[in-house]
Design a protein around this motif. Structure first.
Motif, PDB file in Angstrom:
ATOM      1  N   UNK A  67     -36.003   1.025 -21.461  1.00 37.24           N
ATOM      2  CA  UNK A  67     -36.819   0.198 -22.346  1.00 37.24           C
ATOM      3  C   UNK A  67     -36.821   0.791 -23.749  1.00 37.24           C
ATOM      4  N   UNK A  68     -36.716  -0.061 -24.744  1.00 38.61           N
ATOM      5  CA  UNK A  68     -36.792   0.349 -26.139  1.00 38.61           C
ATOM      6  C   UNK A  68     -38.187   0.123 -26.697  1.00 38.61           C
ATOM      7  N   UNK A  69     -38.336   0.404 -27.970  1.00 40.43           N
ATOM      8  CA  UNK A  69     -39.624   0.202 -28.639  1.00 40.43           C
ATOM      9  C   UNK A  69     -40.023  -1.266 -28.571  1.00 40.43           C
ATOM     10  N   UNK A  70     -41.282  -1.517 -28.287  1.00 36.65           N
ATOM     11  CA  UNK A  70     -41.799  -2.880 -28.244  1.00 36.65           C
ATOM     12  C   UNK A  70     -41.470  -3.635 -26.972  1.00 36.65           C
ATOM     13  N   UNK A  71     -40.815  -2.992 -26.021  1.00 41.25           N
ATOM     14  CA  UNK A  71     -40.466  -3.646 -24.751  1.00 41.25           C
ATOM     15  C   UNK A  71     -41.675  -3.633 -23.817  1.00 41.25           C
ATOM     16  N   UNK A  72     -41.611  -4.395 -22.729  1.00 42.61           N
ATOM     17  CA  UNK A  72     -42.755  -4.446 -21.816  1.00 42.61           C
ATOM     18  C   UNK A  72     -43.033  -3.117 -21.093  1.00 42.61           C
ATOM     19  N   UNK A  73     -42.022  -2.252 -20.975  1.00 39.73           N
ATOM     20  CA  UNK A  73     -42.226  -0.960 -20.327  1.00 39.73           C
ATOM     21  C   UNK A  73     -42.324   0.154 -21.334  1.00 39.73           C
ATOM     22  N   UNK A  74     -42.774   1.348 -20.901  1.00 37.38           N
ATOM     23  CA  UNK A  74     -42.856   2.479 -21.829  1.00 37.38           C
ATOM     24  C   UNK A  74     -41.490   2.821 -22.419  1.00 37.38           C
ATOM     25  N   UNK A  75     -41.454   3.040 -23.720  1.00 40.45           N
ATOM     26  CA  UNK A  75     -40.202   3.353 -24.408  1.00 40.45           C
ATOM     27  C   UNK A  75     -39.527   4.550 -23.745  1.00 40.45           C
ATOM     28  N   UNK A  76     -38.235   4.388 -23.444  1.00 37.70           N
ATOM     29  CA  UNK A  76     -37.441   5.453 -22.825  1.00 37.70           C
ATOM     30  C   UNK A  76     -37.458   5.442 -21.314  1.00 37.70           C
ATOM     31  N   UNK A  77     -38.384   4.698 -20.712  1.00 36.75           N
ATOM     32  CA  UNK A  77     -38.407   4.626 -19.253  1.00 36.75           C
ATOM     33  C   UNK A  77     -37.313   3.669 -18.769  1.00 36.75           C
ATOM     34  N   UNK A  78     -36.942   3.807 -17.519  1.00 38.46           N
ATOM     35  CA  UNK A  78     -35.881   2.977 -16.948  1.00 38.46           C
ATOM     36  C   UNK A  78     -36.338   1.528 -16.841  1.00 38.46           C
ATOM     37  N   UNK A  79     -35.511   0.630 -17.345  1.00 36.62           N
ATOM     38  CA  UNK A  79     -35.727  -0.791 -17.153  1.00 36.62           C
ATOM     39  C   UNK A  79     -34.947  -1.199 -15.893  1.00 36.62           C
ATOM     40  N   UNK A  80     -33.621  -1.024 -15.935  1.00 34.22           N
ATOM     41  CA  UNK A  80     -32.762  -1.367 -14.797  1.00 34.22           C
ATOM     42  C   UNK A  80     -31.800  -0.218 -14.536  1.00 34.22           C
ATOM     43  N   UNK A  81     -31.655   0.120 -13.266  1.00 36.49           N
ATOM     44  CA  UNK A  81     -30.695   1.135 -12.843  1.00 36.49           C
ATOM     45  C   UNK A  81     -29.708   0.487 -11.884  1.00 36.49           C
ATOM     46  N   UNK A  82     -28.433   0.710 -12.123  1.00 36.66           N
ATOM     47  CA  UNK A  82     -27.377   0.188 -11.252  1.00 36.66           C
ATOM     48  C   UNK A  82     -26.751   1.357 -10.509  1.00 36.66           C
ATOM     49  N   UNK A  83     -26.582   1.193  -9.209  1.00 31.38           N
ATOM     50  CA  UNK A  83     -25.990   2.254  -8.400  1.00 31.38           C
ATOM     51  C   UNK A  83     -25.259   1.649  -7.214  1.00 31.38           C
ATOM     52  N   UNK A  84     -24.501   2.491  -6.539  1.00 28.93           N
ATOM     53  CA  UNK A  84     -23.689   2.039  -5.408  1.00 28.93           C
ATOM     54  C   UNK A  84     -23.901   2.966  -4.233  1.00 28.93           C
ATOM     55  N   UNK A  85     -24.117   2.392  -3.057  1.00 25.47           N
ATOM     56  CA  UNK A  85     -24.260   3.131  -1.809  1.00 25.47           C
ATOM     57  C   UNK A  85     -23.250   2.595  -0.813  1.00 25.47           C
ATOM     58  N   UNK A  86     -22.361   3.452  -0.363  1.00 30.38           N
ATOM     59  CA  UNK A  86     -21.375   3.059   0.659  1.00 30.38           C
ATOM     60  C   UNK A  86     -20.640   1.778   0.288  1.00 30.38           C
ATOM     61  N   UNK A  87     -20.294   1.633  -0.989  1.00 34.35           N
ATOM     62  CA  UNK A  87     -19.532   0.483  -1.458  1.00 34.35           C
ATOM     63  C   UNK A  87     -20.374  -0.734  -1.831  1.00 34.35           C
ATOM     64  N   UNK A  88     -21.676  -0.710  -1.560  1.00 35.70           N
ATOM     65  CA  UNK A  88     -22.566  -1.825  -1.898  1.00 35.70           C
ATOM     66  C   UNK A  88     -23.315  -1.497  -3.180  1.00 35.70           C
ATOM     67  N   UNK A  89     -23.212  -2.382  -4.159  1.00 41.47           N
ATOM     68  CA  UNK A  89     -23.931  -2.173  -5.405  1.00 41.47           C
ATOM     69  C   UNK A  89     -25.369  -2.666  -5.286  1.00 41.47           C
ATOM     70  N   UNK A  90     -26.261  -1.984  -5.992  1.00 49.35           N
ATOM     71  CA  UNK A  90     -27.681  -2.318  -6.038  1.00 49.35           C
ATOM     72  C   UNK A  90     -28.141  -2.281  -7.486  1.00 49.35           C
ATOM     73  N   UNK A  91     -29.164  -3.070  -7.785  1.00 44.23           N
ATOM     74  CA  UNK A  91     -29.870  -2.992  -9.061  1.00 44.23           C
ATOM     75  C   UNK A  91     -31.328  -2.684  -8.746  1.00 44.23           C
TER      76      UNK A  91
END
Length: 160
Positions: free
Chosen positions: A39-63
């Motif tokens: 999140x950036x300044x003025x966003x709904x979440x605290x600035x610098x906190x994660x908005x969306x994280x993308x990762x993969x487990x055993x070939x399956x992607x998650x958000x």
């Protein structure tokens, strides 16, 4: 995010999406962090906190989204993990249930409230035995378990 499957599970967290992602990455050997948007300044979440994280487990992607407390996970959605060996079942059960809540028949909730099914890979074979008594015995045995036990399931299939 790299091009993956057509359907990607999207997980809504209150404010701990990054911790959840890091936990899942530590549980599954074949995993990787793909991208983190903050999140950036003025966003709904605290600035610098994660908005969306993308990762993969055993070939399956998650958000994973830090979207606030409006929604919680329920057992209506779970992720099934097929395990070839009892060692794999034991390891995943121990890791995923740590801080969470074990359930019946191989189900558990992790520390983030997400439901998982730890499934012996042999189970579909046992449940499709041409002898109609075998699936019944296997299901009765499974219903008595929390963490699946392959030897007990095979014994039930054999009528032991």
């Amino acid at each position: 995010m790299s091009k993956g499957s057509k359907i990607t599970p999207f997980l809504w967290f209150n404010d701990n999406a990054e911790q959840a992602m890091d936990f899942y990455l530590s549980v599954f050997q074949n995993s990787k962090k793909l991208k983190v948007n903050r999140y950036g300044a003025g966003a709904p979440g605290p600035e610098g906190s994660v908005m969306i994280a993308a990762f993969e487990l055993e070939g399956q992607q998650f958000l994973a989204l830090n979207g606030g407390p409006m929604f919680q996970f329920t057992e209506a959605i779970s992720f099934a993990v097929n395990c070839d060996t009892q060692d794999e079942i034991d390891e995943l059960w121990e890791k995923l249930s740590a801080g969470g809540e074990p359930g019946r028949c191989g189900w558990l909730k992790d520390a983030f409230g997400l439901s998982w099914q730890i499934v012996p890979s042999i189970l579909p074979e046992l449940m499709s035995d041409p002898d109609p008594a075998v699936p019944g015995r296997v299901m009765q045995e499974l219903m008595q378990m929390t963490k699946p036990d392959i030897v007990r399931l095979q014994g039930a299939a054999a009528g032991d």
